[in-house]
Design a protein around this motif. Structure first.
Motif, PDB file in Angstrom:
ATOM      1  N   PHE A  22      -1.261  57.920  30.879  1.00  0.00           N
ATOM      2  CA  PHE A  22      -0.667  57.709  29.560  1.00  0.00           C
ATOM      3  C   PHE A  22      -0.911  58.900  28.642  1.00  0.00           C
ATOM      4  O   PHE A  22      -0.056  59.226  27.803  1.00  0.00           O
ATOM      5  CB  PHE A  22      -1.172  56.402  28.952  1.00  0.00           C
ATOM      6  N   ARG A  23      -2.045  59.585  28.785  1.00  0.00           N
ATOM      7  CA  ARG A  23      -2.270  60.803  27.982  1.00  0.00           C
ATOM      8  C   ARG A  23      -1.290  61.901  28.392  1.00  0.00           C
ATOM      9  O   ARG A  23      -0.775  62.644  27.545  1.00  0.00           O
ATOM     10  CB  ARG A  23      -3.705  61.291  28.148  1.00  0.00           C
ATOM     11  N   ILE A  24      -1.034  62.008  29.687  1.00  0.00           N
ATOM     12  CA  ILE A  24      -0.067  63.005  30.180  1.00  0.00           C
ATOM     13  C   ILE A  24       1.319  62.707  29.632  1.00  0.00           C
ATOM     14  O   ILE A  24       2.042  63.613  29.179  1.00  0.00           O
ATOM     15  CB  ILE A  24      -0.050  63.015  31.724  1.00  0.00           C
ATOM     16  N   ALA A 125       5.939  66.690  33.640  1.00  0.00           N
ATOM     17  CA  ALA A 125       4.678  65.952  33.687  1.00  0.00           C
ATOM     18  C   ALA A 125       4.293  65.534  35.102  1.00  0.00           C
ATOM     19  O   ALA A 125       3.120  65.205  35.357  1.00  0.00           O
ATOM     20  CB  ALA A 125       4.783  64.708  32.797  1.00  0.00           C
ATOM     21  N   MET A 126       5.256  65.567  36.022  1.00  0.00           N
ATOM     22  CA  MET A 126       5.035  64.995  37.342  1.00  0.00           C
ATOM     23  C   MET A 126       3.867  65.642  38.090  1.00  0.00           C
ATOM     24  O   MET A 126       3.084  64.955  38.758  1.00  0.00           O
ATOM     25  CB  MET A 126       6.311  65.096  38.173  1.00  0.00           C
ATOM     26  N   LYS A 127       3.702  66.950  37.989  1.00  0.00           N
ATOM     27  CA  LYS A 127       2.608  67.603  38.722  1.00  0.00           C
ATOM     28  C   LYS A 127       1.249  67.113  38.217  1.00  0.00           C
ATOM     29  O   LYS A 127       0.275  67.035  38.978  1.00  0.00           O
ATOM     30  CB  LYS A 127       2.711  69.119  38.617  1.00  0.00           C
ATOM     31  N   TYR A 128       1.195  66.753  36.929  1.00  0.00           N
ATOM     32  CA  TYR A 128      -0.062  66.246  36.375  1.00  0.00           C
ATOM     33  C   TYR A 128      -0.299  64.797  36.809  1.00  0.00           C
ATOM     34  O   TYR A 128      -1.442  64.403  37.063  1.00  0.00           O
ATOM     35  CB  TYR A 128      -0.036  66.356  34.850  1.00  0.00           C
ATOM     36  N   LEU A 130       0.660  63.572  39.658  1.00  0.00           N
ATOM     37  CA  LEU A 130       0.246  63.661  41.064  1.00  0.00           C
ATOM     38  C   LEU A 130      -1.194  64.161  41.185  1.00  0.00           C
ATOM     39  O   LEU A 130      -1.946  63.718  42.057  1.00  0.00           O
ATOM     40  CB  LEU A 130       1.205  64.563  41.839  1.00  0.00           C
ATOM     41  N   ALA A 131      -1.583  65.070  40.302  1.00  0.00           N
ATOM     42  CA  ALA A 131      -2.967  65.562  40.313  1.00  0.00           C
ATOM     43  C   ALA A 131      -3.938  64.431  39.973  1.00  0.00           C
ATOM     44  O   ALA A 131      -5.038  64.347  40.544  1.00  0.00           O
ATOM     45  CB  ALA A 131      -3.134  66.715  39.327  1.00  0.00           C
ATOM     46  N   SER A 132      -3.552  63.542  39.059  1.00  0.00           N
ATOM     47  CA  SER A 132      -4.410  62.406  38.697  1.00  0.00           C
ATOM     48  C   SER A 132      -4.543  61.426  39.857  1.00  0.00           C
ATOM     49  O   SER A 132      -5.621  60.873  40.095  1.00  0.00           O
ATOM     50  CB  SER A 132      -3.848  61.691  37.464  1.00  0.00           C
ATOM     51  N   ILE A 133      -3.438  61.198  40.571  1.00  0.00           N
ATOM     52  CA  ILE A 133      -3.488  60.325  41.747  1.00  0.00           C
ATOM     53  C   ILE A 133      -4.385  60.947  42.818  1.00  0.00           C
ATOM     54  O   ILE A 133      -5.207  60.263  43.442  1.00  0.00           O
ATOM     55  CB  ILE A 133      -2.071  60.081  42.302  1.00  0.00           C
ATOM     56  N   ASP A 134      -4.251  62.250  43.003  1.00  0.00           N
ATOM     57  CA  ASP A 134      -5.086  62.973  43.963  1.00  0.00           C
ATOM     58  C   ASP A 134      -6.569  62.835  43.608  1.00  0.00           C
ATOM     59  O   ASP A 134      -7.421  62.649  44.487  1.00  0.00           O
ATOM     60  CB  ASP A 134      -4.696  64.458  43.958  1.00  0.00           C
ATOM     61  N   ALA A 135      -6.870  62.946  42.320  1.00  0.00           N
ATOM     62  CA  ALA A 135      -8.270  62.838  41.871  1.00  0.00           C
ATOM     63  C   ALA A 135      -8.828  61.454  42.161  1.00  0.00           C
ATOM     64  O   ALA A 135      -9.984  61.310  42.582  1.00  0.00           O
ATOM     65  CB  ALA A 135      -8.368  63.157  40.384  1.00  0.00           C
ATOM     66  N   LEU A 136      -8.011  60.413  41.928  1.00  0.00           N
ATOM     67  CA  LEU A 136      -8.454  59.047  42.247  1.00  0.00           C
ATOM     68  C   LEU A 136      -8.776  58.928  43.727  1.00  0.00           C
ATOM     69  O   LEU A 136      -9.846  58.430  44.113  1.00  0.00           O
ATOM     70  CB  LEU A 136      -7.357  58.045  41.871  1.00  0.00           C
ATOM     71  N   LEU A 137      -7.866  59.384  44.564  1.00  0.00           N
ATOM     72  CA  LEU A 137      -8.063  59.275  46.013  1.00  0.00           C
ATOM     73  C   LEU A 137      -9.274  60.080  46.466  1.00  0.00           C
ATOM     74  O   LEU A 137     -10.069  59.614  47.296  1.00  0.00           O
ATOM     75  CB  LEU A 137      -6.813  59.769  46.744  1.00  0.00           C
ATOM     76  N   GLY A 138      -9.431  61.275  45.908  1.00  0.00           N
ATOM     77  CA  GLY A 138     -10.570  62.111  46.287  1.00  0.00           C
ATOM     78  C   GLY A 138     -11.902  61.455  45.969  1.00  0.00           C
ATOM     79  O   GLY A 138     -12.824  61.473  46.786  1.00  0.00           O
ATOM     80  N   ASP A 139     -11.993  60.839  44.788  1.00  0.00           N
ATOM     81  CA  ASP A 139     -13.251  60.188  44.409  1.00  0.00           C
ATOM     82  C   ASP A 139     -13.495  58.908  45.214  1.00  0.00           C
ATOM     83  O   ASP A 139     -14.636  58.591  45.557  1.00  0.00           O
ATOM     84  CB  ASP A 139     -13.261  59.888  42.913  1.00  0.00           C
ATOM     85  N   LEU A 140     -12.413  58.170  45.502  1.00  0.00           N
ATOM     86  CA  LEU A 140     -12.579  56.992  46.362  1.00  0.00           C
ATOM     87  C   LEU A 140     -13.045  57.418  47.752  1.00  0.00           C
ATOM     88  O   LEU A 140     -13.853  56.731  48.391  1.00  0.00           O
ATOM     89  CB  LEU A 140     -11.259  56.227  46.475  1.00  0.00           C
ATOM     90  N   GLY A 141     -12.558  58.566  48.211  1.00  0.00           N
ATOM     91  CA  GLY A 141     -13.001  59.093  49.500  1.00  0.00           C
ATOM     92  C   GLY A 141     -14.468  59.473  49.492  1.00  0.00           C
ATOM     93  O   GLY A 141     -15.197  59.215  50.457  1.00  0.00           O
ATOM     94  N   GLU A 142     -14.913  60.074  48.387  1.00  0.00           N
ATOM     95  CA  GLU A 142     -16.328  60.432  48.278  1.00  0.00           C
ATOM     96  C   GLU A 142     -17.211  59.188  48.324  1.00  0.00           C
ATOM     97  O   GLU A 142     -18.327  59.232  48.842  1.00  0.00           O
ATOM     98  CB  GLU A 142     -16.574  61.209  46.976  1.00  0.00           C
ATOM     99  N   ALA A 165       4.615  57.688  46.029  1.00  0.00           N
ATOM    100  CA  ALA A 165       3.254  57.719  45.485  1.00  0.00           C
ATOM    101  C   ALA A 165       3.248  57.364  43.998  1.00  0.00           C
ATOM    102  O   ALA A 165       2.396  56.585  43.530  1.00  0.00           O
ATOM    103  CB  ALA A 165       2.625  59.087  45.705  1.00  0.00           C
ATOM    104  N   VAL A 166       4.186  57.907  43.245  1.00  0.00           N
ATOM    105  CA  VAL A 166       4.238  57.637  41.799  1.00  0.00           C
ATOM    106  C   VAL A 166       4.685  56.203  41.540  1.00  0.00           C
ATOM    107  O   VAL A 166       4.117  55.519  40.688  1.00  0.00           O
ATOM    108  CB  VAL A 166       5.165  58.646  41.094  1.00  0.00           C
ATOM    109  N   ARG A 167       5.673  55.715  42.280  1.00  0.00           N
ATOM    110  CA  ARG A 167       6.123  54.329  42.085  1.00  0.00           C
ATOM    111  C   ARG A 167       4.996  53.337  42.354  1.00  0.00           C
ATOM    112  O   ARG A 167       4.758  52.398  41.580  1.00  0.00           O
ATOM    113  CB  ARG A 167       7.318  54.005  42.994  1.00  0.00           C
ATOM    114  N   LEU A 168       4.304  53.521  43.477  1.00  0.00           N
ATOM    115  CA  LEU A 168       3.218  52.607  43.827  1.00  0.00           C
ATOM    116  C   LEU A 168       2.089  52.669  42.811  1.00  0.00           C
ATOM    117  O   LEU A 168       1.484  51.645  42.467  1.00  0.00           O
ATOM    118  CB  LEU A 168       2.693  52.923  45.230  1.00  0.00           C
TER     119      LEU A 168
END
Length: 299
Positions: A22-24, A125-128, A130-142, A165-168
Motif C-alpha cells: 500500500f505504501r508503494i 510500481a510493479m517491480k517494487y 514483486l520485490a516485496s513478494i520476494d522479500a516475504l518469500l526469502g524471509d519465510l525461507g530463512e 504472483a501479483v494476483r495471488l
C-alpha cells in the motif's frame, strides 16, 4: 521450530508486506490509503476467479495476460461491503481512480484494464511489488516455514510469473485485511492503516506471541513507537498521524504511554490478536502452496 512456532514472525512479515504494497501504491499510483485498497479490491474482483485452481492460474501467468473481455466488473455495493466502507465513499474513490485513467466504468461496475498493468504508474510500481513478494518469500525461507528453504525466490525470468504472483498476493492481502476489519468493525480504513503501521513498528506481534524477533529481521525491537516514526514510515503529515493515534488510544485500540504508542493487551485481549496471527498463518500457507503449485518459486 515448526511453522506454528513462527506464528508471530509470520504475522509480522504479513503486516510488512501489506504496508509495503500500500505504501508503494501511494508513492507511485495514488496517494490515498482508502483508494489504494479499493484499487486492489477492484483488481481482485476482476480477475481473482481466474486463480480458483492452479491449472487456471497457469493459463495467465504474465502480467496483463487476462484480456479485458474476461474481467468481471466490480460493483460499488460489493466493494463497499468487502471493505466495510460506505457506498458513497467507495463510489467517490472509484471515480477518483477513473479520473486518473486507472479503472474504467462499465454498466455492471468497474474494471482495471490489462493495459493499466503494463504501462503507466501501476506498471512502474510493479517491480517494487514483486520485490516485496520476494522479500516475504526469502524471509519465510530463512525461517524454513511451509517447506521453504533459505534462498527461495520468485522464479526467473520474473515476467513469466509476475501476473499470477501479483494476483495471488493481492488476494492474500485482501483476505488479511477483510479478516482484520471483521474483528474491528468500528475502524475506518485510514484508522486501520495508521494502527497497522503502529503495531508493525512497535513489534507488537512478538509481544503477543512472547517471542524474540529473529535476527534475520534486522533491528526489530518490541516496544512503544513515537508518532513521528509512524508518520515518517507512512510518509504522512505528523499532525494527521497523531490525530489518528490519539483516536485509537481513546478507544483502547492502542496504549498511549510516555515512550510512545503500543498495543494495549489489556484493552484488546491477547486472544483476539492470537486469532489474527492464526489466520495470517493459514492465509500464508495457502499463498505459498498456490505459488508452488504454479511453479512461481525457485525451490
Amino acid at each position: 521450530m515448526n511453522t506454528t512456532d513462527h506464528r508471530a514472525s509470520i504475522a509480522w512479515l504479513n503486516s510488512r508486506l501489506t504496508l509495503d504494497i500500500f505504501r508503494i501504491t501511494r508513492a507511485h499510483v495514488i496517494d490515498d490509503p482508502t483508494a489504494t485498497v479499493l484499487l486492489a479490491a477492484i483488481s481482485n474482483a476482476n480477475t481473482g476467479f481466474m486463480d480458483a485452481r492452479p491449472e487456471m492460474s497457469l493459463q495467465y501467468m504474465p502480467l496483463g495476460s487476462i484480456g479485458d473481455d474476461l474481467r468481471r466488473p466490480a460493483s460499488i455495493s460489493s466493494l463497499a461491503r468487502s471493505l466495510n466502507i460506505p457506498r458513497e465513499t467507495a463510489r467517490g474513490k472509484a471515480l477518483a481512480l477513473m479520473e486518473l485513467g486507472l479503472v474504467e466504468a462499465r454498466s455492471e461496475g468497474y474494471v482495471l484494464p490489462a493495459s493499466t498493468l503494463t504501462s503507466g504508474p501501476v506498471a512502474d510500481a510493479m517491480k517494487y511489488y514483486l520485490a516485496s513478494i520476494d522479500a516475504l518469500l526469502g524471509d519465510l525461507g530463512e525461517l524454513r516455514c511451509f517447506g521453504l528453504k533459505p534462498g527461495v525466490r520468485l522464479a526467473t525470468p520474473v515476467h513469466n510469473v509476475a501476473g499470477t504472483a501479483v494476483r495471488l498476493t493481492l488476494a492474500h492481502l485482501l483476505r488479511n485485511v477483510s479478516h482484520a476489519l471483521a474483528m474491528a468493525t468500528d475502524l475506518t480504513l485510514p484508522n486501520a492503516y495508521v494502527m497497522a503501521a503502529a503495531v508493525h513498528l512497535s513489534g507488537a506481534h512478538f509481544e503477543v506471541g512472547d517471542q524474540t524477533p529473529p535476527a534475520a529481521f534486522g533491528d526489530v525491537r518490541p516496544g512503544p513507537v513515537r508518532g513521528a516514526a509512524v508518520a515518517t514510515y507512512l510518509d504522512m503529515p505528523l499532525e494527521t498521524v497523531r490525530r489518528q493515534l490519539k483516536k485509537l488510544a481513546a478507544t483502547g485500540r492502542l496504549a498511549d504511554t510516555p515512550a510512545g504508542y503500543g498495543l494495549d493487551l489489556e484493552a484488546a485481549p491477547r486472544e483476539v490478536w492470537e486469532a489474527m496471527q492464526d489466520q495470517a498463518l493459514i492465509n500464508t500457507r495457502q499463498l505459498v502452496w498456490r505459488l508452488k503449485a504454479v511453479g512461481a518459486l525457485t525451490l
